[in-house]
Structures are given as structure tokens and as C-alpha cells.
Design an enzyme around this catalytic site. Sequence first.
Site, mmCIF file in Angstrom:
data_model
loop_
_atom_site.group_PDB
_atom_site.id
_atom_site.type_symbol
_atom_site.label_atom_id
_atom_site.label_comp_id
_atom_site.label_asym_id
_atom_site.label_seq_id
_atom_site.Cartn_x
_atom_site.Cartn_y
_atom_site.Cartn_z
ATOM 1 N N GLY B 58 -0.478 -3.019 -1.882
ATOM 2 C CA GLY B 58 -0.296 -3.988 -0.640
ATOM 3 C C GLY B 58 0.422 -3.461 0.323
ATOM 4 N N SER B 59 1.190 -4.547 0.871
ATOM 5 C CA SER B 59 1.703 -4.325 2.076
ATOM 6 C C SER B 59 2.599 -3.154 2.315
ATOM 7 C CB SER B 59 2.609 -5.651 2.262
ATOM 8 O OG SER B 59 3.349 -5.332 3.451
ATOM 9 N N SER B 60 2.573 -2.682 3.629
ATOM 10 C CA SER B 60 3.541 -1.518 3.837
ATOM 11 C C SER B 60 4.991 -1.909 4.386
ATOM 12 C CB SER B 60 2.871 -0.800 5.160
ATOM 13 O OG SER B 60 2.127 -1.972 6.387
ATOM 14 N N SER B 61 5.071 -3.412 4.079
ATOM 15 C CA SER B 61 6.531 -3.844 4.506
ATOM 16 C C SER B 61 7.492 -3.722 3.222
ATOM 17 C CB SER B 61 6.559 -5.201 4.940
ATOM 18 O OG SER B 61 5.861 -5.608 6.132
#
Lengths: 423, 140
Positions: B58-61
Amino acid sequence: MPLRLDADERAWLDGAAGPARRLAMRLIVHAARNARAERLRPITRAHVDGCLYHGPVSVDFARTLADAGARVVVPTTLNVSAIDHLHPDLFRGAARIADGARALRRAYAAMGCRQTWTCAPYQLPDRPAFGEQIAWAESNAIVFANSVLGARTERYGDFIDIAAAITGRVPDAGLHRDEGRHARVLVQVRGVSATERTRDLFFAALGHQVGLAVGGAIPVIEGVDHAAEDDLKALGAAAASSGAVAMFHVAGVTPEAPTVAAALGGRPPERVVRMGPADLAAALRALGGDTDAPLGAVCLGTPHFSVAEFRRLRAALAGRPIDSSVRLYVSTGRDVLAAVAAEGWADDLRAAGVTLVTDTCTYLTPILEPRPGAVMTNSAKWAWYAPGNLGCQVVFASLEACVESAVRGRVCHDPAMRELTGA
Amino acid sequence: MPEVLHAGRGAGAVVVLDAPLSFWGGVDEAEGTVIDVHHPQRGAPLAGRVLVMPAGRGSSSSSSVLAELIRNGHAPAAILLREADPILAMGALVAAELYGRQVPVVVLEPDAYAAAARAARLAVTAPEGDDARLVPLPAP
């Protein structure tokens, strides 16, 4: 073959262009070695996700670069912030987070980034062209750029995004290369099709199940013969939340998939997954589609609401106000808000009781007014992340059912749900 | 051969995740516990542990969340993966560049991954290159 740098790249790594370019090159080279790249590749633009405040590290990193004189060398857009810079009173969180968000705005502005503050940079004018090599962060933007636009970006995240913008380079690997873009998994959709009434639910549920089924692999989806851009936005955002999908093909719909065979690059699929009404029903249950609860709020616009979605919202409202017991929030980019405001729609929506949120999103930062009741959304991404981020109960439904519920002040069950799953 | 995505050394009790985890939205940034409501190990503490998990997701953060955990002292002592995750590796690199703290991120082959997942405590030594070593430790 080990990584080979050209003379410029070696000089930047050695510090000839200053400490900021040197630090950015260290990040790019580290990523290139891990990706087993043999060279770097120039890019034409970047989209930065690191402008969202996660703690002191976000500011320390951006300031380290900005204070050392870093400047982006390609047009660079910014993803969402922790606060709404245009409507700062909407933020209900800690002052240190708002301060951090403003410090990040100053640092990224100093480096020459455009103040776009949107997770949907593909809605901006001058979006990437087919085949363009870019460096985008933010999972939904990545999957949209690769799948829908046919532009080429790896799954970039915080830090490497601005490093690519400062160097104009990325590792020549993965989705930047032809062979990295072929599908490995064939997803066959059978026994279900999206009508006008069911398309929100269909694309969100399909994306959710595809993400769970393929993880980080590239799927080609067969059996979906028509999709609007906002449908593909919903599919990609869902698949990049439940899985790590950075690219998907829809045979006959997306630009690198004229056929299933073309999307697979002429090779047989490593795996074939079948999806039918029962799988979509399972996805809708997992997202909160069968929840019966008092309603507190409705959240739309994850990823950021498009002009076309505003048109649908207006049609669904049909001039009626939101019930006083419910809040309806729409998250969007400031450029889209400007376009909507120019039509007079923003004033109409606010008069109806709609809260328009720009620059950020209701699932990642405290915007929602604290009040009892579940939150209704048509976004699989919102439904996936909000229970952990905000601790709220989610009811998942189509945009039209969300709006109807906001007007009536209670959860109105979605007839489209039954139609889609045959339940 | 193991693949070192980020070099370093770390030791601690092993925590094994049965499913991939996104650090952003999945790990509390202050305490380092799993908060992903969809995850089978929701509530598991990761701070100071040798984290064994199949993959990121998932997230690129997630780069930022890992770097923040390293900065505030609530990161895993080491991260052992079955599939490479460039996003976590970047978080470890930036924390090393900014704060001089090294949390190794290593991709293991299936047998070594299975062995790591069976260990109660591990010491991970991962220099640059491909010769990372995992040594089981006795109970404290």
C-alpha cells in the site's frame, strides 16, 4: 552488471553540485542498487508525497534539502498536506501538526514545487502523456498514471520523490521498462457487469478484491468492457489500498491492453483468478456495505473529487439540503475547486450544507466534527484506512446512496448493492 | 543469498506477521504498534523487535512512518522480508542520513525466512552486500 553513472551523475554524487544534490543522488543511487538497475534514466516531471507531515522527520528532511539550496529541475506537483491551507479552520488536530504542515509548505515551495496539494495530479491540466517517464509518489496517483495514462512511474514513496525531482533521475528499472509493465495475473470477471446504477460499487469492490488477490503483481482484468476515468480511479485506489498494485490493465479499455495477450506480453499468465458476484459481495461486506448504523457523516472525494463527480453530486442532491443531523464532506484539489467555483457550484453546495475540503483528505487528518454515528463513503480507500486512522465505523455505498442518506439523515440502503451481487 | 536493502545491525525478540503490512495507516507513529484493523496481528508491538513479514503493502508514505519510528526510538530493531520493499528501504536510508541510526532491512530466501520466523530472538548483522547473518539468541 553493476550500476553505471554518467559523468554528471558521478559529479553530483561527489558533491560538485552542492550538498542537496549530493544527498538526493545518494537516495537515487541507493534505490537503483536495490532495484539492480544498470543505469539511471531522466524524468520529465515529479509528484511529491513527502509534503504530508508525519512527525519531525518530515520537516528535518525537507529543511535539510531546502536549507542546502535544493531546487527541483523538472515540473513538480505536491500531494496532500495534513491541513487545508485554504480553509485552515477545518483542521481539528494538534497545533504542532498544523505548524509542521506549514513548515513543509515553506520548504517545498522554496525548492520550487507547485502548490497543487492534491492526490489526483492526473486531474490537473497538462497531465503526463502516454509513454512519458515520470516520478510520481502516492499510491493512487501511481496506479492511475501507469494504468490509465500509460505514463511510466515506479512505486515511489516519500523522500525518493523529491530526490528524483532534484536530480531529474530515477533508476532505470521496473515500470519504467517495457518488460516491467506486462501483466502476470489474469483476472476474469464473470457473471457480473456494471450498470450506470452499480458502477461505483462495482469498480471499488473489484479493485478491493484485485488488490487482495494479486498483492504487488500487475493484473490484466478481462470482462469489463467499459469504464470512465473516475471508475478506473476508484478501481486503482482500492487495489493500491488492499494490495500494493502499481499498475493494472483492463483488456480493451486501458491503453497498454488492446487485448489480454498484449497485456501479458505474449506470455501465459502465472495465475488465473476468477471473480463473480460472490467475490464482489464479500468485498462490499468487508468495506462496510451491510452495516446498519445511525449516520453521523458522509465523506466523498477519496481520491480527490473530479469535476465530473461534482456534476453527479449536484444531480443527486437535486437542490435539496443536507439534513441538519449529518455532515457531508467532499475532499478535492484546489484547482478542481476553482473550476467548480467558477461554475457557481461551490456556493450552491455550501448553501446546501456541504463542507468543501481542499489540500488534504478527511481520512488522514482530523477534519470530521466529533459526533456519534457511522461515516458513509463511496470510497474503498476511505473505507480501508479510516477505521484505523480515525476509529470510526464505515458504511460503504454508491455516491447516490451516500447523498440520499445525507439528505434524509439516516443510512438509506443501496438498491444497487442487491442488483450487483444478486443477494 | 540474503539481499541487504539497507545495512545495519539489530537484535531482539522476533515478531512474525502473517500478512503484508503498510506502515502508513498500519503502524502507530508514536508507539510502533500495528493498528491496521484488517491485519491478523493488529495490536502487535514492533518497537525493538526483529520484524519478520512477507512484504510491505500500500501507501507510499510508509517510508516516512518508518523513518519517524527510527527517529523517535520505536522502530523495529531489524526488518526481515520475503519480498523486496523499496519504500521501507528508503525510510531506513533517510533515518540513517539524518540521524545516523541504522535499522537493517533484509530480503531472505524462503528457507532462511522460515527459519527466522521460527526463532524466538535473533541478532541480525547486515553489512553492505549480500552476506547478512542471522544468529538465534537465547531467551533473556
